[in-house]
Write an enzyme that holds these catalytic residues in place. Structure first.
Site, mmCIF file in Angstrom:
data_model
loop_
_atom_site.group_PDB
_atom_site.id
_atom_site.type_symbol
_atom_site.label_atom_id
_atom_site.label_comp_id
_atom_site.label_asym_id
_atom_site.label_seq_id
_atom_site.Cartn_x
_atom_site.Cartn_y
_atom_site.Cartn_z
ATOM 1 N N GLN A 2 -10.228 -4.086 -2.876
ATOM 2 C CA GLN A 2 -11.355 -3.502 -2.062
ATOM 3 C C GLN A 2 -12.284 -3.944 -3.198
ATOM 4 O O GLN A 2 -13.442 -4.290 -2.720
ATOM 5 C CB GLN A 2 -11.331 -1.945 -2.096
ATOM 6 C CG GLN A 2 -12.663 -1.323 -1.790
ATOM 7 C CD GLN A 2 -12.943 -1.553 -0.316
ATOM 8 O OE1 GLN A 2 -12.123 -1.476 0.467
ATOM 9 N NE2 GLN A 2 -14.210 -2.179 -0.118
ATOM 10 N N CYS A 4 -16.158 1.783 1.100
ATOM 11 C CA CYS A 4 -14.936 0.875 1.355
ATOM 12 C C CYS A 4 -14.485 1.149 2.948
ATOM 13 O O CYS A 4 -13.786 0.001 3.268
ATOM 14 C CB CYS A 4 -13.923 1.438 0.227
ATOM 15 S SG CYS A 4 -13.682 3.108 0.673
ATOM 16 N N ASP A 21 -17.297 7.339 -1.159
ATOM 17 C CA ASP A 21 -15.996 7.006 -0.343
ATOM 18 C C ASP A 21 -15.737 8.533 0.187
ATOM 19 O O ASP A 21 -16.523 9.600 -0.332
ATOM 20 C CB ASP A 21 -15.044 6.623 -1.243
ATOM 21 C CG ASP A 21 -13.569 6.157 -0.596
ATOM 22 O OD1 ASP A 21 -13.460 6.336 0.752
ATOM 23 O OD2 ASP A 21 -12.672 6.455 -1.370
ATOM 24 N N HIS A 47 -7.558 0.723 -6.390
ATOM 25 C CA HIS A 47 -7.868 -0.272 -5.203
ATOM 26 C C HIS A 47 -8.314 -1.395 -5.604
ATOM 27 O O HIS A 47 -9.651 -1.638 -5.127
ATOM 28 C CB HIS A 47 -8.521 0.628 -4.209
ATOM 29 C CG HIS A 47 -8.417 0.103 -2.618
ATOM 30 N ND1 HIS A 47 -7.887 -0.977 -2.403
ATOM 31 C CD2 HIS A 47 -8.924 0.477 -1.459
ATOM 32 C CE1 HIS A 47 -7.679 -1.253 -0.972
ATOM 33 N NE2 HIS A 47 -8.596 -0.389 -0.504
ATOM 34 N N ARG A 64 0.824 -1.443 0.026
ATOM 35 C CA ARG A 64 0.037 0.106 -0.095
ATOM 36 C C ARG A 64 0.755 1.227 0.145
ATOM 37 O O ARG A 64 1.666 1.283 1.001
ATOM 38 C CB ARG A 64 -0.849 0.050 1.158
ATOM 39 C CG ARG A 64 -1.295 1.457 1.421
ATOM 40 C CD ARG A 64 -2.529 1.307 2.417
ATOM 41 N NE ARG A 64 -3.845 0.586 1.920
ATOM 42 C CZ ARG A 64 -4.675 0.820 2.637
ATOM 43 N NH1 ARG A 64 -5.208 1.640 3.636
ATOM 44 N NH2 ARG A 64 -6.137 0.162 2.141
ATOM 45 N N ARG A 81 -13.470 -8.334 2.303
ATOM 46 C CA ARG A 81 -12.081 -8.140 2.116
ATOM 47 C C ARG A 81 -11.145 -9.335 2.276
ATOM 48 O O ARG A 81 -10.269 -9.980 1.572
ATOM 49 C CB ARG A 81 -11.464 -7.067 2.875
ATOM 50 C CG ARG A 81 -12.012 -5.602 2.496
ATOM 51 C CD ARG A 81 -11.618 -5.114 1.282
ATOM 52 N NE ARG A 81 -10.214 -5.166 0.977
ATOM 53 C CZ ARG A 81 -9.454 -4.059 1.355
ATOM 54 N NH1 ARG A 81 -10.076 -2.921 1.949
ATOM 55 N NH2 ARG A 81 -8.208 -4.117 1.323
HETATM 56 N N1 CP Z 1 -11.277 -0.021 2.734
HETATM 57 C C1 CP Z 1 -9.686 -0.124 3.281
HETATM 58 O O1 CP Z 1 -8.889 -0.206 2.404
HETATM 59 O O2 CP Z 1 -9.567 0.077 4.669
HETATM 60 P P1 CP Z 1 -8.199 0.396 5.314
HETATM 61 O O3 CP Z 1 -7.760 1.745 4.863
HETATM 62 O O4 CP Z 1 -8.671 0.537 6.620
HETATM 63 O O5 CP Z 1 -7.093 -0.626 4.780
HETATM 64 N N1 NVA Z 2 -9.939 6.612 -1.252
HETATM 65 C C1 NVA Z 2 -9.425 6.440 0.249
HETATM 66 C C2 NVA Z 2 -9.574 4.924 0.385
HETATM 67 C C3 NVA Z 2 -9.246 4.392 1.749
HETATM 68 C C4 NVA Z 2 -9.533 2.878 1.703
HETATM 69 C C5 NVA Z 2 -7.989 6.692 0.445
HETATM 70 O O1 NVA Z 2 -7.153 6.583 -0.585
HETATM 71 O O2 NVA Z 2 -7.912 7.182 1.517
#
Ligand code: CP
Ligand code: NVA
Length: 305
Positions: free
Chosen positions: A132, A264, A224, A129, A102, A292
């Protein structure tokens, strides 16, 4: 399938294979049937951004598959002090059986895959993502009994989640409309790529600035945060711009009567949606979060076995 970096790289059959396996693994796990198909394998998890769901679901998933996961905070490994992605990829490939990463820059994930020799899983970048959205598709399938022919509406920022939803829906034949304010809509290249995918599946992709048009007759309403990780300084400005895209009961009334609400997570009640929506009868956000685990177990089982 060698990596999971973007759903655009997968065929419809590959996505359906992941979802089918995810549903099987979920059923087995609920029945107490063990499936240690990754016994002796190790997944490295590199994080340069925060996470609750991704970190915990990958770690638990790996343990349920009989392997183990290593949490590698970018603050603690030499990558955070300037060691190159090239060297990191080469070295970690000598120890690990897969890497979940990530991070901010999508190119870092592409480079890990290019220079390493083990499967790379994208656990979120500024651009995409995909994990997700696999869980999201699984959730829609469970709640609606199908994917093809449904309409999803995404309201808000044309961000990483919106981009992966575009690809995911386009691949499986689900119509998707993105409703975002001017200047905050999806990346043009991603929209073009999704439209290519949609030609094969028959999905209809619509981009609009009109929130009512976006949500009209939707089977699935998705939103989101208006302010993704890395955009914290823009928060005050974004809150002003996105107000009309808040999913509240007035806007939700334009969706189908049996529409489900998805997010998400993490969610910010009173911003991208009101409390009555996310905590109401149409919301499936915790099924989505649970999935997930199952969807990622399927991905790891297919990539790392
Ligand atoms: N939805 C998601 O990816 O959550 P986190 O940021 O908690 O991993
Ligand atoms: N769009 C959000 C998703 C978090 C899971 C971000 O990138 O922060």
């Amino acid at each position: 399938m060698k990596h999971l970096i973007s759903l655009h790289d997968l065929t419809q059959d590959e996505i359906l294979e992941i979802l089918t396996l995810a549903l099987k693994l979920k059923k087995e796990q609920k029945e107490g049937v063990l499936h240690p198909v990754l016994r002796g394998k190790t997944l490295g998890m590199i994080f340069t951004k925060s996470s609750t769901r991704t970190r915990v679901s990958f770690e638990v998933g790996m343990s349920q598959l009989g392997g183990q996961a290593l949490f590698l905070s970018a603050n603690d490994i030499q990558l955070g002090r300037g060691e190159t992605i090239y060297d990191t990829a080469k070295v970690l490939s000598r120890y690990l059986d897969g890497i979940m990463i990530r991070t901010f820059d999508h190119n870092d994930v592409l480079d890990l895959a290019k220079y390493g020799s083990i499967p790379i899983i994208n656990g979120l970048t500024d651009l995409l993502h995909p994990c997700q959205v696999l869980a999201d598709l699984q959730t829609v399938w469970e709640h609606k009994g199908k994917l093809q022919g449904l309409k999803m509406a995404f309201l808000g920022d044309g961000n990483n989640v919106a981009h992966s939803l575009l690809y995911g829906c386009a691949k499986v034949g689900m119509d998707i409309t993105i409703g975002s304010p001017k200047g905050y809509t999806c990346n043009e290249e991603i929209v073009a790529g999704a439209k290519e995918d949609a030609k094969e599946s028959g999905a209809v992709i619509t981009i609009t600035e009109d929130p009512v048009e976006a949500i009209k007759d939707a089977d699935v309403v998705y939103t989101d945060t208006w302010c993704s990780m890395g955009q914290e300084k823009e928060k005050a400005e974004r809150v002003k711009i996105f107000g009309a895209y808040q999913v509240n009961s007035r806007l939700f009334a334009h969706a189908k009567e049996d529409a489900i609400f998805m997010h998400c997570l993490p969610a910010y009640r009173g911003f991208e949606m009101t409390e009555d929506i996310i905590d109401g009868a149409h919301s499936v956000v915790f099924d989505e979060a649970e999935n997930r685990l199952h969807a990622q177990k399927a991905v790891m089982a297919l990539l790392m076995k």
